[in-house]
Design a protein around this motif. Structure first.
Motif, mmCIF file in Angstrom:
data_model
loop_
_atom_site.group_PDB
_atom_site.id
_atom_site.type_symbol
_atom_site.label_atom_id
_atom_site.label_comp_id
_atom_site.label_asym_id
_atom_site.label_seq_id
_atom_site.Cartn_x
_atom_site.Cartn_y
_atom_site.Cartn_z
ATOM 1 N N UNK A 36 6.010 -6.976 5.154
ATOM 2 C CA UNK A 36 4.791 -6.458 4.549
ATOM 3 C C UNK A 36 3.920 -5.807 5.628
ATOM 4 N N UNK A 37 3.555 -6.581 6.648
ATOM 5 C CA UNK A 37 2.664 -6.033 7.680
ATOM 6 C C UNK A 37 3.393 -5.032 8.571
ATOM 7 N N UNK A 39 6.134 -3.143 7.968
ATOM 8 C CA UNK A 39 6.347 -1.841 7.302
ATOM 9 C C UNK A 39 5.062 -1.045 7.127
ATOM 10 N N UNK A 236 -0.305 2.697 -8.565
ATOM 11 C CA UNK A 236 1.111 2.769 -8.198
ATOM 12 C C UNK A 236 2.006 3.124 -9.383
ATOM 13 N N UNK A 278 1.974 8.139 0.617
ATOM 14 C CA UNK A 278 1.966 6.714 0.298
ATOM 15 C C UNK A 278 0.800 6.017 0.983
ATOM 16 N N UNK A 282 -2.471 3.363 -0.202
ATOM 17 C CA UNK A 282 -2.954 2.149 0.458
ATOM 18 C C UNK A 282 -4.461 2.242 0.697
ATOM 19 N N UNK B 111 -2.379 -13.933 5.754
ATOM 20 C CA UNK B 111 -1.368 -13.660 4.723
ATOM 21 C C UNK B 111 -2.005 -13.063 3.472
ATOM 22 N N UNK B 113 -4.284 -11.062 3.207
ATOM 23 C CA UNK B 113 -4.501 -9.622 3.362
ATOM 24 C C UNK B 113 -3.302 -8.816 2.859
ATOM 25 N N UNK B 114 -2.120 -9.416 2.884
ATOM 26 C CA UNK B 114 -0.933 -8.657 2.471
ATOM 27 C C UNK B 114 -0.967 -8.319 0.986
ATOM 28 N N UNK B 115 -1.850 -9.006 0.223
ATOM 29 C CA UNK B 115 -1.988 -8.654 -1.197
ATOM 30 C C UNK B 115 -2.537 -7.248 -1.364
ATOM 31 N N UNK B 116 -3.228 -6.770 -0.336
ATOM 32 C CA UNK B 116 -3.828 -5.438 -0.393
ATOM 33 C C UNK B 116 -2.807 -4.346 -0.051
ATOM 34 N N UNK B 117 -1.599 -4.748 0.342
ATOM 35 C CA UNK B 117 -0.598 -3.742 0.712
ATOM 36 C C UNK B 117 0.242 -3.394 -0.516
ATOM 37 N N UNK B 118 0.068 -2.184 -1.068
ATOM 38 C CA UNK B 118 0.833 -1.836 -2.265
ATOM 39 C C UNK B 118 2.295 -1.540 -1.899
ATOM 40 N N UNK B 119 3.238 -2.081 -2.664
ATOM 41 C CA UNK B 119 4.654 -1.842 -2.375
ATOM 42 C C UNK B 119 4.982 -0.345 -2.285
ATOM 43 N N UNK B 120 4.276 0.473 -3.064
ATOM 44 C CA UNK B 120 4.554 1.902 -3.032
ATOM 45 C C UNK B 120 4.299 2.479 -1.637
ATOM 46 N N UNK B 121 3.354 1.881 -0.900
ATOM 47 C CA UNK B 121 3.005 2.418 0.414
ATOM 48 C C UNK B 121 4.051 2.093 1.465
ATOM 49 N N UNK B 122 4.780 0.985 1.273
ATOM 50 C CA UNK B 122 5.754 0.608 2.295
ATOM 51 C C UNK B 122 7.185 0.948 1.870
ATOM 52 N N UNK B 123 7.312 1.600 0.741
ATOM 53 C CA UNK B 123 8.643 1.897 0.190
ATOM 54 C C UNK B 123 9.542 2.627 1.188
#
Lengths: 299, 273
Positions: A36-37, A39, A236, A278, A282, B111, B113-123
């Protein structure tokens, strides 16, 4: 019994036990850091690189400078906000109204209503998109009924006219998520003391006044939570658009996620540029959540 | 007595509204089920009643191929991911409470804070990372990003706070190791929380679309949502067949929904308390 939320006797946890505790946490922490972090940092670095395929070189902010000139990006951004601004408030208000209605324990058929309204949560977004694709296509059920009843003489282009198509996507999202949000509000309403409403009624407060002066303020944390959650989801938005309209007509229903996916996996990938797009999602998620929390705390 | 017989228009309106919303919520399900038993020509003509084409649609679906693969993969992916995810995330949620100290609280804060990371952004970075690691078209590639989720950790952290600490203390005095306390005391007692967590995790895995689309590209890794979505192309859609696929991918969730509605709701509410 001491619940763990209560303070425990001091020195209850010796150093060795505390150290063992890290072993319980470590697998999850490492996974979240790595998936998560890390990437997210990679995403930022990648967004500064230009080129296509794997020929990438640092180009500073050039990808970001390109965004306003990319007509598809601008259209997708506009559509995404259109969905957000129209769908989220309608859905949350409807969910809240339904929850208030169903919170009445004397209401006949309450359980059945609740089950039926919550039912759409059991479908996947792909399934519900396929069902609504049928319902709204030119040879779909709605056009069929409208023509049979003589309301229209030729099919309404629900999915091939951009204005209609955006509304159909909004309707699909409303169908899928209203009951879901209602469940949060019902849970919240159950923790409100009934006597508050009794007292308000005795003081002559109308139903509307009770809603505005008691229900909404007391549910504020949950309303805030569902707002952040829905905003996050809508920014999204992907499945419905890909299945129902493939972004079309033209880019009339395209969203940011759809544009990112298409330009990476269906065209020659420009990883850097797509990641810059993307990254803007964010930033928007973070900024909107921040604003919503500020507003939610104050009012 | 008189009050009960007195029908207030307000109440009637309320019921009318609720009936309308309930009908709109349930009808698409009925349409899906009944269309799965009709042939496409009848569906296009607007036939709302169930028909006799279920077996024909089934035969068409089987000859289109891959339905078995898709179903098997969906079940495998969702079951393995749910088991792993519940284990890893509940262990962390438990650890954050039972072994609480200043540092662990700080880690939990990070941890969150990771809720703020949208999966689309790290795809895209994830896709590139996973292809370098050779994880494309693998079960591990599908699962890794969702094994540890803050949502589940938080849910189990909240649940652990109501777990009686005496049990842990007594077990320690009896000489049970820390991991065994978790395994043999915590897990059995917290079964309802696990059931609720299992339902949401299973549902998310079962329904996920974008990530499998990216990571599971080979035909033998096909999942039900991707398979259902693939019928979208082409000019003439075989609606009977499509609705049968959609029905097949929806029925397991419907069964869970009706059998375990309480846990379903608790699962969705999750960490909110």
């Amino acid at each position: 019994m001491t619940a763990l939320g209560a303070p425990r006797p001091r020195g209850g946890l010796d150093k060795r036990t505390a150290r063992k505790g890290w072993l319980f946490i470590l697998p999850a922490v490492l996974l979240i850091l790595a998936l998560s972090f890390y990437p997210m940092i990679q995403a930022f670095l990648l967004s500064l690189q230009k080129g296509s395929g794997n020929n990438l070189s640092y180009g500073g902010l050039s990808n970001y400078q390109r965004l306003p000139r990319d007509a598809t990006y601008v259209a997708a951004l506009g559509n995404t906000f259109y969905y957000l601004i129209i769908q989220v408030p309608i859905m949350l208000l409807l969910a809240l109204i339904l929850a208030v209605m169903l919170n009445d324990s004397k209401l006949m058929g309450r359980g059945i209503y609740r089950t039926l309204i919550f039912l759409p949560c059991a479908t996947s977004l792909v399934s519900c998109s396929m069902i609504f694709l049928q319902l709204f296509s030119n040879n779909g059920l709605l056009n069929n009924l409208f023509m049979r009843w003589g309301w229209v003489s030729e099919p309404i282009p629900f999915l091939t006219n951009a204005v209609y198509a955006r509304l159909v996507i909004i309707v699909t999202m409303l169908w899928r998520w209203t009951g879901y949000n209602m469940v949060f509000y019902l849970a919240g309403l159950q923790s409100i003391d009934h006597q508050i409403y009794e007292a308000a009624r005795i003081d002559g407060a109308s139903v509307m006044q009770q809603f505005a002066k008691i229900t909404v303020p007391l549910l504020r944390p949950i309303i805030l939570f569902t707002t952040v959650l829905s905003t996050n989801g809508t920014l999204q938005l992907f499945d419905e658009v890909r299945i129902m309209t493939a972004g079309g007509p033209g880019v009339g229903t395209a969203t940011l996620s759809w544009h990112i996916y298409r330009s990476t996996f269906e065209q020659v990938p420009r990883f850097g540029y797509a990641t810059a797009m993307a990254f803007t999602i964010f930033v928007m998620v973070a900024v909107l959540a921040f604003i919503q929390m500020k507003v939610g705390e104050r009012t | 007595m008189r009050r009960r017989l007195h029908i207030r228009p307000q109440r009637v309106l309320k019921h009318l509204f609720l009936i309308l919303v309930s009908f709109l919520s349930a009808f698409p399900f009925y349409w899906m089920l009944s269309s799965a038993t009709n042939d496409t020509a009848d569906i296009i003509l607007g036939r709302v009643l169930p028909g006799r084409h279920l077996l024909v649609n089934w035969a068409n679906l089987v000859s289109a191929g891959k339905i078995g693969t898709a179903f098997f993969n969906s079940v495998r992916n969702a079951v393995v991911l749910t088991a792993l995810s519940l284990f890893i995330s509940s262990m962390a949620g438990y650890g954050f409470v039972i072994f609480r100290d200043k540092w662990k609280n700080k880690v939990m804060g990070v941890l969150m804070l990771s809720m703020m990371i949208p999966p689309a952004a790290t795809l895209i970075p994830m896709f590139r990372m996973f292809s370098q690691l050779g994880l494309i078209n693998t079960l591990a590639g599908f699962m890794l990003p969702s094994i540890a989720t803050v949502f589940l950790i938080f849910m189990f952290r909240q649940a652990t706070q109501s777990f009686p600490y005496e049990i842990v203390q007594a077990a320690r005095i009896d000489g049970l190791g820390e991991f065994n306390i978790f395994l043999r005391m915590f897990m059995p007692i917290m079964r309802p929380t696990y059931a609720a967590a299992a339902i949401v995790t299973f549902m998310n895995a079962w329904n996920s679309y974008l990530w499998p689309l990216v990571i599971l590209q080979s035909p033998d890794q096909l999942t039900l949502p991707i398979y259902a979505g693939s019928f979208r192309g082409g000019y003439v859609l075989d609606y009977g067949l499509i609705m049968l696929v959609v029905t097949i991918s929806t029925i397991p969730m419907l069964v869970i929904f009706f059998a375990l509605q309480r846990s379903f709701v608790v699962g969705i509410l999750g960490s909110v308390k």
